[in-house]
Design an enzyme around this catalytic site. Structure first.
Site, PDB file in Angstrom:
ATOM      1  N   ASP A  35       6.982   4.654 -10.598  1.00  9.70           N
ATOM      2  CA  ASP A  35       5.597   5.105 -10.734  1.00  9.70           C
ATOM      3  C   ASP A  35       5.482   5.925 -12.018  1.00  9.70           C
ATOM      4  O   ASP A  35       6.284   6.837 -12.249  1.00  9.70           O
ATOM      5  CB  ASP A  35       5.217   5.944  -9.507  1.00  9.70           C
ATOM      6  CG  ASP A  35       3.715   6.181  -9.398  1.00  9.70           C
ATOM      7  OD1 ASP A  35       3.117   6.674 -10.383  1.00  9.70           O
ATOM      8  OD2 ASP A  35       3.151   5.885  -8.345  1.00  9.70           O
ATOM      9  N   VAL A 100      -4.903   1.400  -7.071  1.00  8.67           N
ATOM     10  CA  VAL A 100      -4.520   0.095  -7.631  1.00  8.67           C
ATOM     11  C   VAL A 100      -4.516  -0.904  -6.472  1.00  8.67           C
ATOM     12  O   VAL A 100      -3.821  -0.691  -5.464  1.00  8.67           O
ATOM     13  CB  VAL A 100      -3.145   0.138  -8.317  1.00  8.67           C
ATOM     14  CG1 VAL A 100      -2.785  -1.237  -8.868  1.00  8.67           C
ATOM     15  CG2 VAL A 100      -3.121   1.175  -9.440  1.00  8.67           C
ATOM     16  N   HIS A 104       1.124  -2.102  -2.167  1.00 12.32           N
ATOM     17  CA  HIS A 104       2.380  -1.457  -2.564  1.00 12.32           C
ATOM     18  C   HIS A 104       2.687  -0.286  -1.643  1.00 12.32           C
ATOM     19  O   HIS A 104       1.788   0.276  -1.026  1.00 12.32           O
ATOM     20  CB  HIS A 104       2.312  -0.973  -4.028  1.00 12.32           C
ATOM     21  CG  HIS A 104       1.174  -0.035  -4.286  1.00 12.32           C
ATOM     22  ND1 HIS A 104      -0.110  -0.486  -4.533  1.00 12.32           N
ATOM     23  CD2 HIS A 104       1.102   1.312  -4.325  1.00 12.32           C
ATOM     24  CE1 HIS A 104      -0.914   0.541  -4.716  1.00 12.32           C
ATOM     25  NE2 HIS A 104      -0.207   1.659  -4.588  1.00 12.32           N
ATOM     26  N   HIS A 106       4.710   3.463  -1.598  1.00 15.52           N
ATOM     27  CA  HIS A 106       5.324   4.539  -2.370  1.00 15.52           C
ATOM     28  C   HIS A 106       6.596   4.989  -1.644  1.00 15.52           C
ATOM     29  O   HIS A 106       6.568   5.211  -0.429  1.00 15.52           O
ATOM     30  CB  HIS A 106       4.389   5.755  -2.437  1.00 15.52           C
ATOM     31  CG  HIS A 106       3.079   5.485  -3.113  1.00 15.52           C
ATOM     32  ND1 HIS A 106       2.805   5.926  -4.385  1.00 15.52           N
ATOM     33  CD2 HIS A 106       1.958   4.836  -2.694  1.00 15.52           C
ATOM     34  CE1 HIS A 106       1.561   5.564  -4.714  1.00 15.52           C
ATOM     35  NE2 HIS A 106       1.026   4.913  -3.704  1.00 15.52           N
TER      36      HIS A 106
HETATM   37  P1  5GP Z   1      -2.310   3.972  -5.054  1.00 20.69           P
HETATM   38  O1  5GP Z   1      -3.254   5.105  -5.247  1.00 20.69           O
HETATM   39  O2  5GP Z   1      -3.020   2.682  -5.358  1.00 20.69           O
HETATM   40  O3  5GP Z   1      -1.588   3.973  -3.758  1.00 20.69           O
HETATM   41  O4  5GP Z   1      -1.161   4.199  -6.089  1.00 20.69           O
HETATM   42  C1  5GP Z   1      -1.127   3.669  -7.373  1.00 20.69           C
HETATM   43  C2  5GP Z   1       0.051   4.308  -8.048  1.00 20.69           C
HETATM   44  O5  5GP Z   1       0.294   3.589  -9.220  1.00 20.69           O
HETATM   45  C3  5GP Z   1      -0.161   5.771  -8.445  1.00 20.69           C
HETATM   46  O6  5GP Z   1       0.849   6.565  -7.862  1.00 20.69           O
HETATM   47  C4  5GP Z   1      -0.089   5.752  -9.965  1.00 20.69           C
HETATM   48  O7  5GP Z   1       0.599   6.859 -10.469  1.00 20.69           O
HETATM   49  C5  5GP Z   1       0.648   4.466 -10.257  1.00 20.69           C
HETATM   50  N1  5GP Z   1       0.265   3.789 -11.467  1.00 20.69           N
HETATM   51  C6  5GP Z   1      -0.994   3.667 -11.979  1.00 20.69           C
HETATM   52  N2  5GP Z   1      -0.959   2.917 -13.103  1.00 20.69           N
HETATM   53  C7  5GP Z   1       0.333   2.555 -13.300  1.00 20.69           C
HETATM   54  C8  5GP Z   1       0.988   1.767 -14.297  1.00 20.69           C
HETATM   55  O8  5GP Z   1       0.392   1.253 -15.234  1.00 20.69           O
HETATM   56  N3  5GP Z   1       2.329   1.604 -14.163  1.00 20.69           N
HETATM   57  C9  5GP Z   1       3.033   2.149 -13.110  1.00 20.69           C
HETATM   58  N4  5GP Z   1       4.352   1.921 -13.085  1.00 20.69           N
HETATM   59  N5  5GP Z   1       2.460   2.909 -12.175  1.00 20.69           N
HETATM   60  C10 5GP Z   1       1.113   3.096 -12.245  1.00 20.69           C
END
Ligand code: 5GP
Length: 142
Positions: A35, A100, A104, A106
């Site tokens: 992340d 995103v 996925h 974490h």
């Molecule tokens: P969500 O909120 O969708 O569960 O988590 C998305 C995660 O993706 C967040 O923890 C954020 O830090 C991470 N993230 C956002 N953009 C990118 C990216 O371009 N590359 C990577 N490796 N992680 C990302």
């Protein structure tokens, strides 16, 4: 009605290799990578290659291979960072905190008395992510 999967989302681009990522593991069905805005050292994301926004629209066949890798990564990050525990998080739709929209999970190493940093907070330096990814790969290999 739920929104449709958008193949232009950032994790789909990572899967297609259109934008870089620090991958620590991949197989036919699943990719694990660092992340970029970690909530703690070693914060890793595990995603299926199969497209779905989140758990609400995923094919149930996705979960077996996905969670087998989640477990593999949880064991590896605990070892790599000598953590006391591991937190799993998984968000579904904006109201839950999802940012995103490609399914996925974490995987975050945890240490006694150390709180998580904010979700989608500060960008980590690429060299730190690379160093942590190497530690996880080493733990996976042993
Ligand atoms: P969500 O909120 O969708 O569960 O988590 C998305 C995660 O993706 C967040 O923890 C954020 O830090 C991470 N993230 C956002 N953009 C990118 C990216 O371009 N590359 C990577 N490796 N992680 C990302």
């Amino acid at each position: 009605m739920a929104e449709a999967y958008d193949p232009g989302n950032i994790f789909a681009k990572i899967l297609r290799g259109e934008i870089p990522s620090q991958r620590v593991y991949e197989d036919d069905a699943v990719v694990a990578f660092m992340d970029v805005m970690p909530q703690g050292v070693g914060h890793t994301l595990v995603m299926p290659r199969a497209p779905s926004r989140n758990i609400l629209d995923a094919d149930p066949a996705t979960f077996g291979p996905l969670f087998a890798v989640v477990q593999k990564i949880a064991v590896a990050v605990k070892k790599a960072f000598n953590a006391d525990g591991v937190t799993l998080m998984q968000f579904n739709e904006p109201a839950s905190g999802q940012t995103v929209f490609h399914l996925h999970v974490h995987v975050i190493p945890r240490f006694e008395g150390v709180p998580l940093k904010p979700h989608s907070g500060q960008m980590e330096k690429p060299e730190v992510l690379a160093e942590n990814a190497a530690k996880i790969r080493a733990a996976l290999g042993s």
